[in-house]
Design an enzyme around this catalytic site. Structure first.
Site, PDB file in Angstrom:
ATOM      1  N   LYS A 146       5.300   0.019   6.372  1.00 43.98           N
ATOM      2  CA  LYS A 146       4.933  -0.990   5.310  1.00 43.98           C
ATOM      3  C   LYS A 146       4.705  -2.232   6.034  1.00 43.98           C
ATOM      4  CE  LYS A 146       5.782   2.040   1.443  1.00 43.98           C
ATOM      5  NZ  LYS A 146       6.008   3.022   2.485  1.00 43.98           N
TER       6      LYS A 146
ATOM      7  N   ARG B 103      -1.195   6.542  -8.067  1.00 43.11           N
ATOM      8  CA  ARG B 103      -0.728   6.922  -6.715  1.00 43.11           C
ATOM      9  C   ARG B 103      -1.846   7.996  -6.284  1.00 43.11           C
ATOM     10  NH1 ARG B 103       5.098   8.737  -7.091  1.00 43.11           N
ATOM     11  NH2 ARG B 103       3.885  10.014  -8.892  1.00 43.11           N
TER      12      ARG B 103
ATOM     13  N   GLU C 149      -0.836   0.024   4.322  1.00 46.34           N
ATOM     14  CA  GLU C 149      -0.155   0.671   5.147  1.00 46.34           C
ATOM     15  C   GLU C 149      -0.648   1.056   6.620  1.00 46.34           C
ATOM     16  OE1 GLU C 149       2.653   3.697   3.772  1.00 46.34           O
ATOM     17  OE2 GLU C 149       2.753   2.812   1.873  1.00 46.34           O
TER      18      GLU C 149
ATOM     19  N   ASN D   3       0.291   3.687   9.213  1.00 50.07           N
ATOM     20  CA  ASN D   3       1.020   4.862   9.684  1.00 50.07           C
ATOM     21  C   ASN D   3       1.328   5.209  11.094  1.00 50.07           C
ATOM     22  OD1 ASN D   3       1.775   5.736   6.711  1.00 50.07           O
ATOM     23  ND2 ASN D   3      -0.214   5.353   6.755  1.00 50.07           N
TER      24      ASN D   3
ATOM     25  N   ARG E  89      -7.956   9.705  -0.865  1.00 44.07           N
ATOM     26  CA  ARG E  89      -6.977  10.241  -1.739  1.00 44.07           C
ATOM     27  C   ARG E  89      -7.134   9.550  -3.150  1.00 44.07           C
ATOM     28  NH1 ARG E  89      -2.888   9.564   2.555  1.00 44.07           N
ATOM     29  NH2 ARG E  89      -3.551   7.321   1.918  1.00 44.07           N
TER      30      ARG E  89
ATOM     31  N   LYS F 127       7.151  -1.712  -3.990  1.00 43.95           N
ATOM     32  CA  LYS F 127       7.468  -0.286  -3.563  1.00 43.95           C
ATOM     33  C   LYS F 127       8.429  -0.485  -2.568  1.00 43.95           C
ATOM     34  CE  LYS F 127       3.472  -0.650  -0.544  1.00 43.95           C
ATOM     35  NZ  LYS F 127       1.853   0.034  -0.368  1.00 43.95           N
TER      36      LYS F 127
ATOM     37  N   ASP G 220      -3.976   3.130   5.886  1.00 48.18           N
ATOM     38  CA  ASP G 220      -4.181   3.527   4.134  1.00 48.18           C
ATOM     39  C   ASP G 220      -5.096   2.181   3.800  1.00 48.18           C
ATOM     40  OD1 ASP G 220      -2.796   5.776   4.354  1.00 48.18           O
ATOM     41  OD2 ASP G 220      -0.968   4.961   3.502  1.00 48.18           O
TER      42      ASP G 220
ATOM     43  N   ARG H   6      -7.326   7.435   3.943  1.00 46.97           N
ATOM     44  CA  ARG H   6      -6.780   7.469   5.378  1.00 46.97           C
ATOM     45  C   ARG H   6      -7.896   7.475   6.242  1.00 46.97           C
ATOM     46  NH1 ARG H   6      -2.264   9.510   7.130  1.00 46.97           N
ATOM     47  NH2 ARG H   6      -1.327   7.962   5.771  1.00 46.97           N
TER      48      ARG H   6
END
Length: 321
Positions: A129, A237, A285, A287, A229, A164, A277, A214
């Protein structure tokens, strides 16, 4: 080459979609030997080297849900991490205390000659994050704080926000608060534990309706397809774990520009594989622990992401002393 995967329990893999399995399958197809362990199997005795209680595995070619016999394994044996050709750290989040300690053992193994992908220091230095904060030009207005009043002021400024936890994964613990501020206090107390835990707050990005994309970066270069997504029903979400629908799409020029710039900065730090993301044109984000979506992209587009990854892995290992 022999590759040691440090991962979640093999029997929990859903091989029809698991990215670590895709890596294993591609590596095995090239004749590389595979071994696997969990972080709990790492050990370091004073005066000795970092070892793992690992099992050599062979893939059966069967693909299915958890419980399908997709591999056969030898009896566990102690192996020094520096004695294999590469260690791939693929343990899923959360990045908790045990994950943190595992990175220290892996870093000691590096000092002994092990080659670890992604590198342990890079994993510690880029929490998924917080890593976005290094790139404010690509990020929606974002606040990281424990302070409830800071959160209230941020909401008053931006009106519609997402809150979050810093250690969440798969969409867990994500809340949306609208202009009316309904339940903001209660949500803040839940996430920050009355000021004891740090929370990330971001301005809501309405383009989420088109999906949370992604974007994969391998050795500094973006993969030419993304997996959007897309939230379903009343959800905000898009995470696949939260019921989002994964739709592969060509990488657009703006996302390519973002990915190349972030890859240019982060790849030299030891991050062979990165998963961004992106909602709209904003990164939410970065990752680095165990980026996924290899198989979903391949199944929908035919583009073999695992092949590109193992190509890059082999190049990096050949370039190492």
């Amino acid at each position: 080459m022999k590759l040691l995967f440090v991962a979640d329990p093999l029997d929990h893999f859903k091989t029809y979609k698991d990215t670590t399995y895709a890596m294993m399958r591609e590596a095995a197809s090239r004749g590389h030997k595979l071994a696997a362990c969990e972080p709990r199997h790492l050990s370091w005795r004073s005066g000795g080297r970092v070892t793992a209680l690992a099992r050599d595995i062979l893939l059966t070619g069967q693909v299915g849900d958890a419980g399908t016999p997709w591999y056969v394994a030898d009896e566990p044996a102690v192996v020094a991490l520096a004695d294999v050709d590469a260690v791939l750290m693929r343990k899923d989040p959360p990045f908790d205390g045990e994950y943190f300690y595992a990175t220290h053992l892996l870093e000691q193994a590096e000092r002994e000659g092990a080659r670890v992908i992604n590198t342990p220091r890079s994993l510690r230095d880029h929490p998924e994050k917080l890593a976005v904060m290094e790139f404010p030009q690509f990020v929606t207005p974002t606040l990281v704080t424990r302070d409830a009043e800071d959160i209230r002021r941020f909401h008053a400024e931006h009106r519609e926000i997402i809150l979050k936890p810093l250690d969440g994964m798969g969409g867990m613990g994500i809340f949306r608060v609208g202009p009316d501020g309904l339940n903001l206090g209660s949500i803040t107390e839940t996430l920050n534990a009355h000021g004891e835990r740090t929370v990330m707050v971001q301005r809501f990005i309405p383009e989420i309706v088109a999906g949370d994309k992604r974007v994969l970066i391998i050795d500094g270069e973006p993969v030419p397809f993304v997996l959007a997504r897309i939230p379903q029903g009343s959800e905000i979400r898009g995470n696949l774990a939260a019921g989002g629908k994964g739709v592969a799409q060509p990488l657009n020029e703006r996302d390519r520009e973002i990915a190349r710039e972030i890859g240019r900065v982060l790849s030299p730090r030891g991050l062979l594989l990165i998963g961004l993301d992106i909602i709209g044109d904003r990164v939410t984000e970065i990752n680095v622990t165990s980026p996924t979506c290899f198989q979903e992209i391949e199944q929908q587009t035919g583009f073999d992401v695992a092949k590109v990854f193992v190509d890059a892995l082999e190049r990096r290992l050949q370039a190492s002393p």
